[in-house]
Write a protein that holds these residues in place. Structure first.
Motif, PDB file in Angstrom:
ATOM      1  N   TYR A  92      45.951  47.932  39.847  1.00  0.00           N
ATOM      2  CA  TYR A  92      45.376  47.577  41.282  1.00  0.00           C
ATOM      3  C   TYR A  92      46.420  47.762  42.126  1.00  0.00           C
ATOM      4  O   TYR A  92      46.240  47.303  43.504  1.00  0.00           O
ATOM      5  CB  TYR A  92      44.916  46.025  41.259  1.00  0.00           C
TER       6      TYR A  92
ATOM      7  N   ASP B  19      53.216  43.143  42.729  1.00  0.00           N
ATOM      8  CA  ASP B  19      52.761  44.444  43.009  1.00  0.00           C
ATOM      9  C   ASP B  19      52.508  44.892  44.418  1.00  0.00           C
ATOM     10  O   ASP B  19      52.488  43.674  45.229  1.00  0.00           O
ATOM     11  CB  ASP B  19      51.742  44.707  42.202  1.00  0.00           C
TER      12      ASP B  19
ATOM     13  N   SER C 241      36.832  47.735  38.802  1.00  0.00           N
ATOM     14  CA  SER C 241      37.257  47.125  37.430  1.00  0.00           C
ATOM     15  C   SER C 241      36.785  48.157  36.472  1.00  0.00           C
ATOM     16  O   SER C 241      37.685  48.519  35.496  1.00  0.00           O
ATOM     17  CB  SER C 241      37.016  45.887  37.287  1.00  0.00           C
TER      18      SER C 241
ATOM     19  N   THR D 284      37.986  45.324  31.390  1.00  0.00           N
ATOM     20  CA  THR D 284      36.865  44.553  30.753  1.00  0.00           C
ATOM     21  C   THR D 284      36.706  43.154  31.236  1.00  0.00           C
ATOM     22  O   THR D 284      35.602  42.519  30.924  1.00  0.00           O
ATOM     23  CB  THR D 284      37.374  43.991  29.223  1.00  0.00           C
TER      24      THR D 284
ATOM     25  N   LEU E  45      42.588  38.363  32.527  1.00  0.00           N
ATOM     26  CA  LEU E  45      43.152  37.323  32.857  1.00  0.00           C
ATOM     27  C   LEU E  45      43.084  36.054  32.124  1.00  0.00           C
ATOM     28  O   LEU E  45      43.543  34.996  32.153  1.00  0.00           O
ATOM     29  CB  LEU E  45      42.850  37.077  34.389  1.00  0.00           C
TER      30      LEU E  45
HETATM   31  P1  ADP Z   1      39.918  43.471  34.529  1.00  0.00           P
HETATM   32  O1  ADP Z   1      39.651  44.079  33.229  1.00  0.00           O
HETATM   33  O2  ADP Z   1      38.713  43.723  35.349  1.00  0.00           O
HETATM   34  O3  ADP Z   1      41.030  44.151  35.298  1.00  0.00           O
HETATM   35  P2  ADP Z   1      41.256  40.884  34.500  1.00  0.00           P
HETATM   36  O4  ADP Z   1      40.818  39.474  33.875  1.00  0.00           O
HETATM   37  O5  ADP Z   1      42.458  41.485  34.000  1.00  0.00           O
HETATM   38  O6  ADP Z   1      40.104  41.974  34.352  1.00  0.00           O
HETATM   39  O7  ADP Z   1      41.108  40.679  36.260  1.00  0.00           O
HETATM   40  C1  ADP Z   1      40.199  39.999  36.697  1.00  0.00           C
HETATM   41  C2  ADP Z   1      40.102  40.735  38.266  1.00  0.00           C
HETATM   42  O8  ADP Z   1      41.119  40.167  38.971  1.00  0.00           O
HETATM   43  C3  ADP Z   1      39.953  42.030  38.205  1.00  0.00           C
HETATM   44  O9  ADP Z   1      38.819  42.708  38.352  1.00  0.00           O
HETATM   45  C4  ADP Z   1      40.517  42.292  39.821  1.00  0.00           C
HETATM   46  O10 ADP Z   1      39.372  42.468  40.636  1.00  0.00           O
HETATM   47  C5  ADP Z   1      41.629  41.199  39.874  1.00  0.00           C
HETATM   48  N1  ADP Z   1      43.136  41.385  39.801  1.00  0.00           N
HETATM   49  C6  ADP Z   1      43.528  41.085  38.570  1.00  0.00           C
HETATM   50  N2  ADP Z   1      44.853  41.594  38.875  1.00  0.00           N
HETATM   51  C7  ADP Z   1      45.148  41.981  40.005  1.00  0.00           C
HETATM   52  C8  ADP Z   1      46.135  42.454  40.687  1.00  0.00           C
HETATM   53  N3  ADP Z   1      47.416  42.577  40.186  1.00  0.00           N
HETATM   54  N4  ADP Z   1      45.887  42.985  42.128  1.00  0.00           N
HETATM   55  C9  ADP Z   1      44.663  42.967  42.388  1.00  0.00           C
HETATM   56  N5  ADP Z   1      43.422  42.446  41.923  1.00  0.00           N
HETATM   57  C10 ADP Z   1      43.655  42.032  40.512  1.00  0.00           C
END
Ligand code: ADP
Length: 348
Positions: free
Chosen positions: A249, A280, A305, A311, A315
């Motif tokens: 991202y 970031d 995503s 997936t 998080l």
């Molecule tokens: P994904 O596999 O979609 O990345 P995550 O659970 O890792 O799933 O993250 C959930 C959502 O949080 C992502 O789809 C994105 O929209 C947002 N996200 C996570 N990390 C970041 C980041 N560093 N910057 C911007 N958006 C983020």
């Protein structure tokens, strides 16, 4: 038992479930503390209909007063926070033959919530698996039919099929990780670990991906950091996930700053902690998404995503692991600038 007074009903008073005793006219003759908490102190002698305007519960009480039952019904109180109860109405035989009934109410609000979360989760998983599967089947059919002899199309389709199959495999891996994590959520990790080697290894794993986007990974790790109690593989998974997201991202040709600091007292925990921050430079996350960002399958931009191979579970996994380590996950973000994820772990 005196029909007109609320008997101090010691044995039932410590039970969490509200209990009411009704006389043959459906008036309340006894109530435990939980029932008084729910309906108020002035219920003595009141007709049940005045406090429980629920036809199903009233019908169950009538059956019990006629000597039938036990009857079990579900009712919901629609206040600001709806509460669901399983109501059991049973006849209570008396020596003098006068009918009497007892109403036991069990709060099922939490059970219902967990049940509906489970159902949502199953629906989400099925949906997430079905879409790559549908696209795989579509390509297989085309390859067996119209594109059977077209070498160029076959090559292109096989590439897409590989990407889809890899996404399904990642999803299944993440689901298995989550279920393993849930199984030992309450067992705290016991190994003494140094964080720096884990951070450096996680950075090494993602370095090529960062390079491909022209992103610089800057590590600012002080020497002589105290150890933490942890699980090496799981902490590696945490930092790899957070680095991966920062790369996915973050903007092209930007920088990711990973810094580590010691704090004297962790918030809400009277112990020192090590705080790892991963900042970031990217579009960031709009503030109203932040409270839900660690929920399973919650994404700010689903299409983005998915196109990046996400997936939607990364998080959620990070949050589980950090929780298992009695740590804290922090997320701050400024739209148009970037996001900072912090993981704070108690010092061993
Ligand atoms: P994904 O596999 O979609 O990345 P995550 O659970 O890792 O799933 O993250 C959930 C959502 O949080 C992502 O789809 C994105 O929209 C947002 N996200 C996570 N990390 C970041 C980041 N560093 N910057 C911007 N958006 C983020």
């Amino acid at each position: 038992m005196d029909d007109q007074t609320l008997v101090p009903w010691n044995i039932f008073d410590n039970l969490p479930d509200p209990i009411l005793v009704l006389d043959r006219d459906c008036r309340i003759t006894a109530a435990n503390n939980a029932a008084v908490d729910l309906f108020g102190t002035k219920i003595q002698g009141l007709d049940l209909v005045l406090i429980l305007r629920q036809p199903a519960a009233l019908a169950a009480a009538s059956v019990a007063l006629e000597g039938g039952g036990p009857e079990t019904v579900e009712i919901t109180f629609y206040s600001s926070i709806p509460r669901t109860f399983r109501v059991i109405a049973s006849a209570v035989p008396r020596n003098d033959g006068v009918s009497q009934a007892v109403i036991i109410m069990h709060d099922t609000t939490n059970e219902k919530r967990v049940e509906s979360m489970r159902a949502d989760f199953v629906a989400n998983v099925s949906h997430e698996l079905r879409s790559p599967l549908a696209s795989l089947l579509g390509f297989i059919e085309t390859l067996l039919g119209p594109a059977r002899d077209d070498d160029k199309v076959r090559g292109r389709f096989l590439d897409i099929m590989k990407t889809e199959a890899e996404r399904m495999a990642r999803l299944i891996d993440d689901l298995l990780s989550l279920s393993r994590l849930e199984a030992d959520e309450h067992i705290h990790p016991r190994h003494l670990l140094a964080l720096s080697p884990i951070l450096l290894r996680a950075a090494e794993v993602v370095r090529d991906r960062a390079k491909a986007k022209g992103i610089k990974l800057v590590m600012d790790i002080p020497e002589n950091l105290p150890n933490v109690l942890g699980d090496d593989d799981q902490l590696m998974q945490v930092f790899q996930n957070l680095f991966d997201n920062a790369i996915k991202y973050g903007w092209e040709n930007s920088a990711i700053i990973v810094s580590v600091n010691l704090i004297d007292t962790m918030p809400r925990q009277a112990c020192p902690g090590v705080i790892v921050s991963i900042a970031d430079q990217g579009d960031g996350i709009p503030a109203h998404h932040l409270p839900r960002i660690t929920e399973r399958f919650y994404r700010v931009d689903k299409a983005r995503s998915k196109s990046l191979g996400g997936t939607g579970l990364g998080l959620a996994i990070v949050k589980h692991i950090v929780g298992r380590h009695r740590g804290q996950l922090g997320i701050t973000s400024t739209e148009g600038e970037g996001s900072t994820f912090t993981v704070t772990l108690p010092v061993a």
